[in-house]
Design an enzyme around this catalytic site. Structure first.
Site: not given
Ligand code: ING
Length: 310
Positions: A124, A143, A169
């Site tokens: 990632k 993270e 993600c």
């Molecule tokens: N999780 C979320 C994602 O990008 C996030 C973090 C959520 C960022 C909503 C911005 C807005 O889906 C991971 N694990 O990246």
């Protein structure tokens, strides 16, 4: 149906509790593989960090406790049943997991083929959240603390009869990530995600989480003429709600299948890998229409710069 059809199963998973051992979770995953095989799937897509709870939500100081969330070998004793099942059933799978490579730590995804061999690995690149403990948050998103930025780029592999790429993600929110895959002719993008339903710091209407998830994947699919299979780890996981809405999106950006629960749920679509050919020869004929000489800012700067208007 014309073309090269790959029947893809999105294996959404419900919560994996911190107290769940890998054997129990792998057992759920083997069951999903068997259900996918029964529905004619060639490939099963599991979520990001599928083997454990989404541990970046906690500030974990004990290095041994933290290491417990990583895989030091793949396959290992506890994950080998996935590989054995792939070979037994002739079904490939995508797996997201926390990778320990010596001292290095990555948020990783692999693609395993129908013979049970690892044919692709991605680490990632877009790591959201923060690196330091921020106790004022309802939950952490560490993270940037627990993983390094991926060092393998955004590859596309010729495997399983097509051109397959992987994102993880947060990557799906960045059009540049999809475009680098698109510039390699990607036909199918596999994405696992763990997305909290609520923001841990500021209020955001929860319906926007699903909206942004689908918007990102539909745009990535359409703008690169590729299938996208995005799969959630969902549900109430150790007190934090995570969204579902796993989906398989066509190269025209239409939703072909979507999950309707927050549990272990299989969504299936017959992905004709030639379905993106028309769009790649027409509106998104990159060679004919892109003008990279004007795109410099995209790679010259990370953050925004002052307007360059005259
Ligand atoms: N999780 C979320 C994602 O990008 C996030 C973090 C959520 C960022 C909503 C911005 C807005 O889906 C991971 N694990 O990246």
């Amino acid at each position: 149906m014309a073309g090269r059809v790959l029947t893809v199963g999105g294996a959404q998973m419900g919560p994996v509790a911190r107290s769940d051992g890998r054997a129990r979770t792998v057992g759920r995953m083997v069951d999903l593989m068997r259900r996918a095989h029964a529905r004619g799937c060639d490939l099963v897509v599991f979520p990001e960090l599928a083997l454990t709870a989404f541990f970046p939500r906690w500030f974990i100081e004990d290095p041994d406790e933290l290491d417990g969330f990583y895989e030091f070998s793949m396959p290992g004793a506890e994950t080998r049943p996935l590989f054995d099942t792939a070979r037994e059933l002739g079904v490939g799978f995508h797996l997201g997991y926390a990778e320990a490579d010596g001292e290095r730590r990555f948020n990783t995804a692999i693609l395993v083929d129908k013979a049970g061999g690892i044919v692709a690995k991605y680490r990632k690149i877009h790591l959201p959240g923060h690196a330091g403990h921020e106790p004022e948050r309802a939950f952490q998103h560490l993270e940037k603390r627990y993983f390094e930025v991926g060092d393998l780029g955004f590859p596309v592999w010729e495997t399983m009869g097509g051109k397959i790429g992987m994102l993880i993600c947060n990557d799906r929110r960045w059009p540049e990530a999809f475009r680098v895959l698109g510039l390699q002719g990607v036909e199918l993008v596999l994405i696992g995600y763990n997305t909290p339903t609520f923001n841990g710091q500021t209020f955001e209407p929860p319906h926007l989480r699903v909206h942004h998830n689908l918007l990102s994947m539909q745009a990535g699919a359409y703008q690169n003429g590729a299938w996208v299979c995005g799969v959630a780890k969902a549900g109430l996981e150790d007190g934090v709600r995570m969204m579902g809405s796993s989906a398989i999106v066509t190269p025209n950006g239409e939703v072909a299948a979507q999950a309707v629960t927050l549990d272990d749920e299989l969504i299936v679509a017959d992905c004709d890998l030639d379905a993106g050919a028309a769009i790649k020869a027409g509106v998104f004929d990159f060679a004919a229409h892109r003008r990279p000489e004007h795109y410099g800012l995209i790679v010259e700067t990370a953050g925004a710069v002052p307007p360059r208007g005259t």
